[in-house]
Design an enzyme around this catalytic site. Structure first.
Site, mmCIF file in Angstrom:
data_model
loop_
_atom_site.group_PDB
_atom_site.id
_atom_site.type_symbol
_atom_site.label_atom_id
_atom_site.label_comp_id
_atom_site.label_asym_id
_atom_site.label_seq_id
_atom_site.Cartn_x
_atom_site.Cartn_y
_atom_site.Cartn_z
ATOM 1 C CB ALA A 147 -1.002 0.069 1.144
ATOM 2 C CB CYS A 148 0.814 4.130 -2.292
ATOM 3 S SG CYS A 148 1.534 5.893 -2.387
ATOM 4 C CG PHE A 149 -1.944 6.651 1.361
ATOM 5 C CD1 PHE A 149 -1.938 8.189 1.532
ATOM 6 C CD2 PHE A 149 -2.283 6.676 -0.065
ATOM 7 C CE1 PHE A 149 -2.168 9.467 0.827
ATOM 8 C CE2 PHE A 149 -2.373 7.794 -0.806
ATOM 9 C CZ PHE A 149 -2.483 9.079 -0.271
#
Length: 270
Positions: A147-149
């Site tokens: 996940a990027c965040f």
């Protein structure tokens, strides 16, 4: 001074949103399009994969189907992003444009300053993140998820070390495409539901490392945010803007690109 085109926020599917970004990029490469800032939202919610990500090992396809979440692969790199309650921006401009830094990292920071100014203008005390990886030899590289965040990259925007804006960039034939997500709200459980590797630890990380405008009690009105973002870009990039729409040449290549971004051959290619 050449005026930049601004395309106001519209709601589209994942395939249409990614097709529009590429259509503008391709049109700019051929000299048919001015520098462009586009705003958009997503319906239904979608998870976008970084260009090099392995879909089957990192994304829960059943979880996406159950939650009504589309899957699309971006042109840009990075990790997966769940696009749900957010305002997304994209910028398409030539590498040789006036005052554009030559390196990817420097140009990334240059373009992101407009976002920073806009957030400060609506009362959000954001700052550019400089992760441990940026400090050179001896830095500790923290393990991250799909996940990027879950962690900020270089010069992404954070508030109290919690990520608020995630962005990614790609360059093609001398043209920059940078796009990113400004979180209006954030559901850590929904993000976890579309990832292959689930754990209570990752859920806790997402809750601790991500923040939204709603959580900050900041404005979430899209029209207001777009207005401030345009002002921020104008000030920091030293440009003038005018509202516009997709050109004839961009519209002509849209159907083929929408088909591309709707196909499993593209979205699940890795």
């Amino acid at each position: 001074m050449e005026k930049w085109r601004v395309i106001s926020a519209q709601e589209h599917s994942a395939a249409v949103n990614m097709a529009m970004d590429e259509a503008i990029l391709n049109s700019y490469v051929h000299g048919h399009t001015p520098p462009t800032i586009r705003f958009y939202t997503w319906k239904p919610a979608a998870i976008s994969l970084g260009y090099f990500q392995n879909a089957l090992s990192e994304i829960d396809l059943d979880g996406c189907a159950l939650g009504g979440v589309d899957i699309v692969r971006r042109l840009t790199g990075g990790r997966a992003v769940l696009h749900d309650q957010e305002l997304t921006y994209s910028i398409i401009v030539g590498e040789e444009y006036h005052n554009m830094p030559k390196t990817v990292t420097a140009s990334y920071a240059h373009l992101t300053r407009g976002l920073l100014t806009a957030l400060q203008n609506v009362g959000v005390q954001a700052e550019m993140a400089i992760p441990l990886q940026a400090y050179g030899n001896g830095a500790v590289k923290r393990k991250t998820s799909a996940a990027c965040f879950d962690a900020p990259a270089h010069y992404e925007l954070t508030v109290d070390r919690r990520k608020l804006v995630g962005s990614a960039q790609v360059r093609r034939n001398g043209v920059i495409l940078q796009h990113g997500s400004l979180l209006l709200d954030f559901d850590a459980n929904k993000t976890l539901s579309v990832l292959k590797k689930k754990s209570s630890t990752l859920l806790d990380v997402l809750k601790a490392k991500v923040v939204s405008l709603k959580q900050l009690q900041a404005p979430t009105d899209i029209a207001l945010l777009q207005q401030e973002l345009v002002k921020g870009f104008e000030e920091n990039l030293e440009i003038a803007t005018e509202l516009g729409e997709l050109s004839k040449s961009e519209l002509e290549i849209m159907p083929e690109l929408v088909q591309k971004y709707s196909s499993e051959n593209w979205n699940l290619k890795r």
